[in-house]
Each structure stands twice: as C-alpha cells, then as structure tokens.
Design a protein around this motif. Structure first.
Motif, mmCIF file in Angstrom:
data_model
loop_
_atom_site.group_PDB
_atom_site.id
_atom_site.type_symbol
_atom_site.label_atom_id
_atom_site.label_comp_id
_atom_site.label_asym_id
_atom_site.label_seq_id
_atom_site.Cartn_x
_atom_site.Cartn_y
_atom_site.Cartn_z
ATOM 1 N N PRO A 1 0.807 -1.173 -0.016
ATOM 2 C CA PRO A 1 -0.201 -0.003 0.183
ATOM 3 C C PRO A 1 1.150 1.284 0.053
ATOM 4 O O PRO A 1 1.872 1.401 0.440
ATOM 5 C CB PRO A 1 -0.694 -0.017 1.393
ATOM 6 C CG PRO A 1 -0.638 -1.460 1.532
ATOM 7 C CD PRO A 1 0.542 -2.147 1.017
ATOM 8 N N GLU B 1 -6.866 1.164 -3.388
ATOM 9 C CA GLU B 1 -6.629 0.654 -1.829
ATOM 10 C C GLU B 1 -7.732 0.543 -1.148
ATOM 11 O O GLU B 1 -8.369 1.550 -0.932
ATOM 12 C CB GLU B 1 -5.564 1.347 -1.379
ATOM 13 C CG GLU B 1 -4.190 1.077 -2.021
ATOM 14 C CD GLU B 1 -3.056 1.979 -1.257
ATOM 15 O OE1 GLU B 1 -3.248 2.628 -0.276
ATOM 16 O OE2 GLU B 1 -2.051 1.944 -1.775
ATOM 17 N N ALA C 1 -4.730 -0.853 4.529
ATOM 18 C CA ALA C 1 -5.286 -1.021 3.425
ATOM 19 C C ALA C 1 -5.324 -2.515 2.775
ATOM 20 O O ALA C 1 -4.075 -3.050 2.745
ATOM 21 C CB ALA C 1 -4.538 0.124 2.459
ATOM 22 N N THR D 1 -4.858 -4.085 -1.065
ATOM 23 C CA THR D 1 -4.620 -4.024 -2.600
ATOM 24 C C THR D 1 -5.090 -5.256 -3.281
ATOM 25 O O THR D 1 -5.178 -6.243 -2.560
ATOM 26 C CB THR D 1 -3.242 -3.620 -2.720
ATOM 27 O OG1 THR D 1 -2.398 -4.634 -2.668
ATOM 28 C CG2 THR D 1 -2.900 -2.432 -1.582
#
Length: 340
Positions: free
Chosen positions: A14, A86, A118, A120
């Motif tokens: 992230p 994200e 976050a 991804t």
C-alpha cells in the motif's frame, strides 16, 4: 536454524496510511524485507521458501467470512464507481448488536479496524504466503528443529479472528501456535513487539491451552490504546492465561529485561511443549514509531534469556521499521538465540 520467506510476501505494498490525522507513506514497506534478509545473512541462516498449506489451517484461527473477504473483497471493492485501488474503511460498527452487511463498503468497515491496513489487489497472496511461512516454521519445529525463523511480512499480531489492523491481516503467531497444538497439549506465545498483540490476545482470550504473554509499551499512551492492560487476564476457561506486562513508553534495556524475566517465569510455570515468539524489533531506540529505547545489544541479551527456556521455538517476525540498524538488530537477536 532456517529462515522461511516467500517472494510473494513483498507484493503487498500500500502507498498510504493515516497517522496523526495525516495520510502518509506506508511504513510497513517491502524494503523491510531487504534489511531483514541482510540480518538473516549476517546471522548465517539458510533461507528456504514456504510450502503451500490447505486454507483450513488459516480457518483454525480466522472466520470463514473474513478469509473470504481477504481473498475476494478487493475485486468486489473495485466494482464501485471511482473506487480507490486501496480498500480502506469509511465507517465501522461501534455498538452491539451489529449486523453483517452485504455491501463491500460495509464489510470493509467490519473487517478493517484502522487506517493502517489498506487492502490492495496483491494483499491476499502476500498475507497467505506470510502465514505459510509461519506454518512451515512450525512444521520444522514439529519435525525436531530446535527453532525456526519465519520472516513474516506482512506481520500478524494485531489481526483478530475476523479483523485486520496495525499492518496485520492474518495472525501468523496464532496460526503457528494452533498448528503446534497438533502435537503439544500446551503452547505459549511470547510477544516482545513494542505494540501489544491485541489480535493474539482476542483469539486465545478464553482458552487455557495457549498461554499468551506480551511485553509492550503502555497502551495508556501508545497503540493499540484500548488493549494490553495488566487487568486483561483472560476470561472463562482462559482466565489467568493472558499476561500483559506493559512498560513505560521509551523504556530502556533494563526495564524490558526485567519484564522479560517475569514473562519467562510465567511461561516456565505453564510448562508448555513449545513456544511461539512474536519478535518485534520496533522497541529499538531508533525505530521511527518511537515506542522503545532498546539497544542492539539489548536484543541479543533478551534472545539469550528466551533461549534459556530450552523450548522448541517458532519465531515469527512482527514489527521493526526502516532504520539503518534494522538488519543488525535481527542479526544480533538470531545470533544471541543460537549461541545461548
């Protein structure tokens, strides 16, 4: 001692997280691995890749809907118009009773507790490989190795049964401990990261077969703030099997080692068959998260103290962020452990 690490663990990267109300650069970066592997090399460990495990090993610790969210949630997130690459939560449930939503926006809030985790497109494969590193290390110990070091990146000890937080998604230490339970009636987890392992505490809080012990910066003034207090001792069958030893923020070697002495005595009294050590190096005096003042030599001394338990030991990497000393701190710890 072998080091277990898989290249897929570095795909998770992230770009941002929130600290002090500002969006900044994500500190749990792939560069950590470069520096930690330098420490592994300096300590003379062979690096091997993790093997694959059935996902049911992850389900011994995490809920099915959480694992499904980690695997498929990002793809669902990206179907929303103008979605960020994200996935981050915008709201969370804060009271009971709460209902589990269908919306991916709501599920992000259910499963992600803060703005440091976050998700991804690459997160699932990375965190799964990190957990497989911990499981491979546990297998080596079950097979007779004195110890094995799992270079777990992303780390894991803030991850709950169905919630990510603090850079953590799957609780590698908990997964390894549960795997060790296949052979050992009792397993201990010792966490020396500068942050309390709140996810680990939650997972085993009502159990007496896994002792959880954590030394960490006092949560009254340090993340995770709400968990890690001395009166949080376990519940039900687990009452008395969770030991928190908070130390003042920015404590030096002597304070950490005094707390470690108490932790090791409790573990010895518990008489486990094996130990999982959640190794954070972020208590170092130069770490950017500024929670401890431990020296490189202090880590070596603590390693020797822990090795003195003479227990089969799985070491899982937790925190420790970008400083010139990061690799040296790991080398000092691993060498101190091996030589004890």
């Amino acid at each position: 001692m072998k080091c277990i690490f898989g290249a897929a663990q570095n795909a998770h990267a992230p770009a941002r997280y929130m600290r002090y109300g500002r969006i900044g650069e994500f500190p749990e970066s792939p560069e950590r691995v470069t520096r930690l592997l330098d420490g592994v090399s300096r300590a003379g460990l062979e690096v091997v890749a993790p093997r694959e495990f059935p996902l049911q090993h992850l389900a011994t610790v995490h809920s099915a809907r959480y694992l499904d969210f980690l695997e498929h949630g990002h793809a669902q997130w990206m179907t929303m118009p103008d979605a960020s690459p994200e996935m981050m939560p915008s709201l969370r449930p804060v009271e009971s009773p709460s209902g589990y939503p269908d919306s991916i926006l709501g599920r992000a809030g259910w499963h992600i507790m803060d703005f440091s985790s976050a998700i991804t497109a690459e997160t699932w494969n990375s965190v799964r490989s990190s957990a497989f590193s911990a499981l491979t290390a546990a297998d080596l110990v079950l097979g007779g190795a004195r110890a094995a070091y799992a270079l777990c990146r992303p780390p894991g000890h803030h991850a709950y049964a169905e919630r990510a937080g603090g850079f953590c998604y799957l609780n590698n230490a908990a997964i390894a401990a549960q795997h060790l339970r296949a052979k050992h009636a009792r397993v201990a987890i010792l966490d020396i990261d500068v942050h309390h392992g709140n996810g680990t505490q939650q997972i085993f809080y009502d159990r007496a077969d896994v002792l959880t012990v954590s030394i960490h910066g006092d949560p009254a003034n340090y993340y995770p703030f709400f968990y890690g207090y001395g009166d949080q001792r376990g519940a039900g069958d687990g009452e008395g099997f969770n030991l928190n030893l908070p130390v003042p923020v920015k404590s030096k070697d002597d304070v950490w080692q005094q707390a470690l002495g108490a932790a090791l005595q409790r573990i010895a009294d518990f008489a486990p068959g094996a130990l999982v050590l959640a190794l954070g190096l972020d208590a170092h005096e130069a770490d950017p998260l500024a929670g401890g003042a431990v020296t490189t030599d202090g880590f070596a001394q603590m390693a020797g103290m822990i090795a003195g338990l003479k227990l089969p030991t799985v070491i899982t990497q937790e925190g420790g962020y970008l400083t010139p000393q990061l690799g040296g701190n790991l080398a000092a710890f691993l060498t101190g452990f091996r030589q004890a």
